[in-house]
Motif scaffolding. Structure first.
Motif, PDB file in Angstrom:
ATOM      1  N   PHE A   1      -1.844  -2.083  -4.016  1.00  0.00           N
ATOM      2  CA  PHE A   1      -3.173  -1.569  -3.686  1.00  0.00           C
ATOM      3  C   PHE A   1      -3.210  -0.045  -3.547  1.00  0.00           C
ATOM      4  CE2 PHE A   1      -3.212  -6.052  -2.469  1.00  0.00           C
ATOM      5  CZ  PHE A   1      -4.353  -6.470  -3.146  1.00  0.00           C
TER       6      PHE A   1
ATOM      7  N   SER B   1      -3.930   2.932  13.776  1.00  0.00           N
ATOM      8  CA  SER B   1      -3.503   1.769  12.983  1.00  0.00           C
ATOM      9  C   SER B   1      -2.334   1.034  13.641  1.00  0.00           C
ATOM     10  CB  SER B   1      -3.098   2.203  11.574  1.00  0.00           C
ATOM     11  OG  SER B   1      -4.199   2.775  10.920  1.00  0.00           O
TER      12      SER B   1
ATOM     13  N   VAL C   1      -3.571  -2.542   7.605  1.00  0.00           N
ATOM     14  CA  VAL C   1      -3.815  -3.312   8.829  1.00  0.00           C
ATOM     15  C   VAL C   1      -4.883  -4.384   8.562  1.00  0.00           C
ATOM     16  CG1 VAL C   1      -4.789  -3.138  11.164  1.00  0.00           C
ATOM     17  CG2 VAL C   1      -3.071  -1.486  10.399  1.00  0.00           C
ATOM     18  N   GLY C   2      -5.925  -3.995   7.853  1.00  0.00           N
ATOM     19  CA  GLY C   2      -7.006  -4.943   7.550  1.00  0.00           C
ATOM     20  C   GLY C   2      -6.564  -6.027   6.585  1.00  0.00           C
ATOM     21  N   TYR C   3      -5.749  -5.641   5.614  1.00  0.00           N
ATOM     22  CA  TYR C   3      -5.243  -6.635   4.667  1.00  0.00           C
ATOM     23  C   TYR C   3      -4.397  -7.668   5.424  1.00  0.00           C
ATOM     24  CZ  TYR C   3      -3.925  -8.483   0.141  1.00  0.00           C
ATOM     25  OH  TYR C   3      -3.776  -9.306  -0.951  1.00  0.00           O
TER      26      TYR C   3
ATOM     27  N   PHE D   1       0.871  -1.183   0.000  1.00  0.00           N
ATOM     28  CA  PHE D   1       0.000   0.000   0.000  1.00  0.00           C
ATOM     29  C   PHE D   1       0.904   1.228   0.000  1.00  0.00           C
ATOM     30  CE2 PHE D   1      -4.284  -1.682   0.919  1.00  0.00           C
ATOM     31  CZ  PHE D   1      -3.976  -3.007   1.198  1.00  0.00           C
TER      32      PHE D   1
ATOM     33  N   ASN E   1      -2.890   5.954  -2.557  1.00  0.00           N
ATOM     34  CA  ASN E   1      -3.958   6.532  -1.747  1.00  0.00           C
ATOM     35  C   ASN E   1      -3.609   8.001  -1.487  1.00  0.00           C
ATOM     36  OD1 ASN E   1      -5.752   7.145   0.533  1.00  0.00           O
ATOM     37  ND2 ASN E   1      -6.183   4.958   0.431  1.00  0.00           N
TER      38      ASN E   1
ATOM     39  N   ALA F   1      -2.351   9.227   5.368  1.00  0.00           N
ATOM     40  CA  ALA F   1      -2.605   8.174   6.358  1.00  0.00           C
ATOM     41  C   ALA F   1      -3.806   7.303   6.010  1.00  0.00           C
ATOM     42  CB  ALA F   1      -2.757   8.714   7.777  1.00  0.00           C
ATOM     43  N   GLY F   2      -4.460   7.586   4.893  1.00  0.00           N
ATOM     44  CA  GLY F   2      -5.672   6.846   4.532  1.00  0.00           C
ATOM     45  C   GLY F   2      -5.460   5.368   4.277  1.00  0.00           C
ATOM     46  N   ALA F   3      -4.242   4.982   3.892  1.00  0.00           N
ATOM     47  CA  ALA F   3      -4.006   3.575   3.569  1.00  0.00           C
ATOM     48  C   ALA F   3      -3.560   2.758   4.776  1.00  0.00           C
ATOM     49  CB  ALA F   3      -2.965   3.449   2.456  1.00  0.00           C
TER      50      ALA F   3
ATOM     51  N   PRO G   1      -4.991   2.109   7.756  1.00  0.00           N
ATOM     52  CA  PRO G   1      -5.996   1.146   8.212  1.00  0.00           C
ATOM     53  C   PRO G   1      -6.227   0.018   7.198  1.00  0.00           C
ATOM     54  CG  PRO G   1      -6.772   3.380   8.605  1.00  0.00           C
ATOM     55  CD  PRO G   1      -5.539   3.487   7.747  1.00  0.00           C
ATOM     56  N   LEU G   2      -6.147   0.356   5.905  1.00  0.00           N
ATOM     57  CA  LEU G   2      -6.355  -0.673   4.878  1.00  0.00           C
ATOM     58  C   LEU G   2      -5.280  -1.749   4.988  1.00  0.00           C
ATOM     59  CD1 LEU G   2      -7.130   1.475   1.681  1.00  0.00           C
ATOM     60  CD2 LEU G   2      -8.721   0.616   3.400  1.00  0.00           C
TER      61      LEU G   2
ATOM     62  N   LEU H   1      -4.681  -8.370   8.574  1.00  0.00           N
ATOM     63  CA  LEU H   1      -5.609  -9.164   9.396  1.00  0.00           C
ATOM     64  C   LEU H   1      -6.158 -10.335   8.578  1.00  0.00           C
ATOM     65  CD1 LEU H   1      -7.447  -9.715  11.855  1.00  0.00           C
ATOM     66  CD2 LEU H   1      -9.006  -7.958  10.973  1.00  0.00           C
TER      67      LEU H   1
END
Lengths: 339, 326
Positions: free
Chosen positions: A118, A164, A132-134, A70, A121, A125-127, A129-130, A136
């Motif tokens: 991915f 995050s 972190v989720g990826y 990211f 962004n 800082a928008g990416a 959390p993404l 996860l």
């Protein structure tokens, strides 16, 4: 030199060639982008990575094919290094449908699912959390892949950075946070926006393994990233690297650079990662001065072909304007739902 | 048909999704040990474990963004945002990532994400805990906005939302959780878009959604001796089901829109404009609206009641509308 050192020497040359070539490719590609911007063929925002190449080149060397990346709106180098073709990136900036985001994203939104790249962004800082989720998801799938997330030091002022890092540490997620500290969040220097400018101290406060490296030294970045990735794969826990670097060009093509002293820029240019690495490698016997010329030729062809590819590209018909707001039928069928 | 509460319907929907698909997990604040702010997830932590019933810290932006990231990686996360009010803390992730990634990537990166949240006023929770933002979210291309008003929709819409490859936001009105209704157990999923006519009628179309559906139905029942109201439950605010609204208005020639959200710039204004654009010549009277009063929701019961649509106000507006051209 001992006999045992010979293979290391050979692989050292190979690695050095790759690193130099990758940095050159990013540099020459973006110089061409700036030209194309001036010629009016690239529009919108164009954020150049020139000066910071050692960071992405070094960090990407530590990643494997299965890892995800990211990035930010300063993403050309990252996409190139991830394997997205120079032509598809240039075509994207030309707004052509042959672009890696089919022309819909432009410079700031390069994507390639095939390369697990991915974005691209454009919200600071928008990416995070993404990523972190990826990570996860990879953990829930019991995979060992790493999710790498690049961001500037400006992102550290955002709440999402703290949220995050806390989540990644709390849930022990395999994220490699790579902070590209180029000192300026657009035009605001770090010590004018942060009470604590020791960025590793911030990451460490979340109990994340943190390292600070010279981001103008590609080998230092390779070594730090390799160690961090190894730590992540072994423990499943996140890691943080601050790479201290500098952007040689303006923030974007609209930036008159009123906020920094031209002398400061000159001083940093003396630390340019490309000639710096070349002279070090030549001194170490890993590269020859003539290597540069050959690599320049190789890279020039790639850049030239990328522009030609972008020129040949086609514009999406206006009738297709409303596409890609919702998934199209083929995706709906392939994605499937809850069984 | 068995009688269950709306809360039970939500619970059963989430539980069956977790049982049916290992890609599904629930993430949100106090969904585990606490059992969910509205007790929808009670018992799920012990049944499914902390990996799939994932209590999140008070970091709305990060855990909503993390759910988006997990969806990008092929999981099917269900986010429970404790209430719509806290969704504002995750607004950037919802608007700038969930709604745009597919488009920015030229169709490559879809986000199969479901976010459930409690919405609306009526429990004396005052200005910061009584918002109705569903109309706001319906402004955004890339999102789908649904508003289950019945136990069937609460039970079965989630399955359809999870089957959708794109982000779906489900707005559950806080006053509905204790409402009981007959569950149609022969269903397995209901289509996401498409309005439902909850009561047929000839003289006036009342177009509404969420908790106002029951209020509109009560008003229609009480008005039945005078004239007949057709009550349309929109079910989905994005996309809006123009065809059902237009067919109804062409039959009744009058439209009353009931929305708990504020009138100015709200979904009621959008619905009204669509009727004007597409059914102007079928109308016998101007489109009328009963909406939330233009004030932050006050705490005292009598003022809160006055600030949101009530049966009496719906009846009055309906009578004025039908009486105006009799």
């Amino acid at each position: 030199m001992t006999a045992a050192a010979q293979p290391t020497e050979a692989s050292g040359r190979k690695t050095a060639l790759y690193l130099l070539r990758d940095m050159l490719l990013c540099r020459r590609f973006e110089e061409k982008c700036a030209e194309e911007y001036s010629a009016g063929r690239i529009r919108g925002f164009l954020h150049l990575y020139i000066g910071e190449e050692a960071v992405a080149v070094g960090a990407m060397r530590a990643l494997a094919e299965g890892d995800a990346v990211f990035a930010t709106y300063r993403d050309h180098a990252h996409a190139l290094l991830r394997g997205v073709s120079a032509g598809a990136i240039m075509a994207e900036m030309f707004g052509k449908r042959e672009g890696c985001s089919h022309g819909r994203g432009g410079s700031m939104h390069l994507f390639s699912r095939e390369h697990k790249f991915f974005g691209g962004n454009a919200i600071v800082a928008g990416a995070l959390p993404l990523a972190v989720g990826y990570a996860l998801a990879t953990k829930l799938k019991n995979r060992r892949d790493v999710t790498a997330c690049f961001f500037g030091e400006g992102a550290i002022a955002e709440g999402e950075f703290h949220e995050s890092l806390n989540l990644a540490a709390l849930w022990q997620l395999p994220v490699l946070f790579i902070c590209e500290n180029n000192l300026y969040a657009m035009g605001t220097v770090l010590d004018r926006s942060e009470s604590q400018i020791d960025l590793c101290a911030k990451a460490s406060s979340y109990r994340i393994k943190s390292t600070c490296v010279d981001g103008m030294d590609v080998m230092a970045v390779v070594n730090a990233a390799t160690e961090a990735v190894q730590h992540i794969r072994e423990t499943g826990a996140p890691a943080f690297i601050e790479c201290q670097t500098y952007r040689f060009r303006a923030h974007s093509m609209f930036d008159p650079e009123l906020y920094r002293d031209p002398e400061e820029v000159k001083r940093w240019k003396l630390r340019d990662p490309i000639p710096g690495f070349l002279s070090k490698s030549v001194a170490a016997g890993q590269l020859l001065t003539t290597d540069l010329e050959l690599l320049e030729k190789e890279v020039a062809v790639i850049v030239q072909e990328a522009v030609a590819f972008a020129e040949r590209g086609t514009l999406e018909p206006v009738e297709d304007l409303l596409r890609h707001v919702y998934s199209e039928l083929e995706i709906r069928q392939s994605v499937g739902g809850v069984k | 048909m068995k009688e269950i509460t709306y809360r039970e319907a939500c619970h059963d929907a989430v539980r069956s999704a977790l049982l049916a698909d290992e890609r599904v997990f629930l993430i949100g604040e106090d969904i585990g040990s606490y059992g969910g702010c509205y007790a929808v997830s009670r018992g799920m932590l012990s049944e499914f474990g902390p990996q799939r019933i994932r209590d999140a810290p008070l970091s709305e932006s990060a855990f909503v963004g993390a759910a988006i990231g997990a969806a990008m990686a092929g999981m099917r996360p269900i986010v429970e945002l404790m209430t719509v009010n806290f969704s504002l803390l995750a607004l950037d992730q919802i608007v700038n990532n969930a709604a745009t990634l597919l488009h920015m990537s030229g169709g490559q990166i879809n986000v199969p994400l479901v976010i459930r949240m409690a919405t609306g006023a009526g429990r004396q929770l005052a200005a910061q805990h009584s918002h109705s933002w569903e109309g706001w979210y319906a402004h955004i291309p890339g999102l789908k906005i649904v508003t289950p008003a019945t136990v069937d929709d609460a039970r079965w819409m989630l399955q359809a939302a999870l089957a959708d490859p794109d982000p779906v936001l489900i707005f559950e009105h806080v006053t509905l959780y204790n409402e009981k209704g007959a569950l149609n157990e022969s269903l397995t999923a209901v289509p996401l878009p498409g309005a439902a006519i909850r009561r047929p009628g000839n003289d006036l179309s009342i177009i509404t959604y969420g908790a106002c559906v029951n209020k509109a139905l009560r008003a229609a029942t009480e008005l039945a001796e005078k004239f007949s109201c057709e009550v349309i439950d929109l079910r989905s605010l994005r996309p809006l089901d123009d065809a059902t609204m237009l067919a109804s208005v062409r039959k009744t020639s009058r439209a009353l829109i009931v929305d708990e959200g504020w009138k100015s710039g709200g979904i009621s204004a959008e619905i009204s404009a669509r009727l004007m654009e597409q059914a102007f010549y079928a109308l016998d009277a101007p489109v009328a609206r009963v909406c939330g009063a233009e004030v932050p929701i006050p705490y005292p019961k009598h003022l809160e009641d006055a600030a949101i649509p009530q049966v009496a106000a719906i009846k009055k507006a309906a009578e004025t509308l039908v009486g105006s051209h009799e």
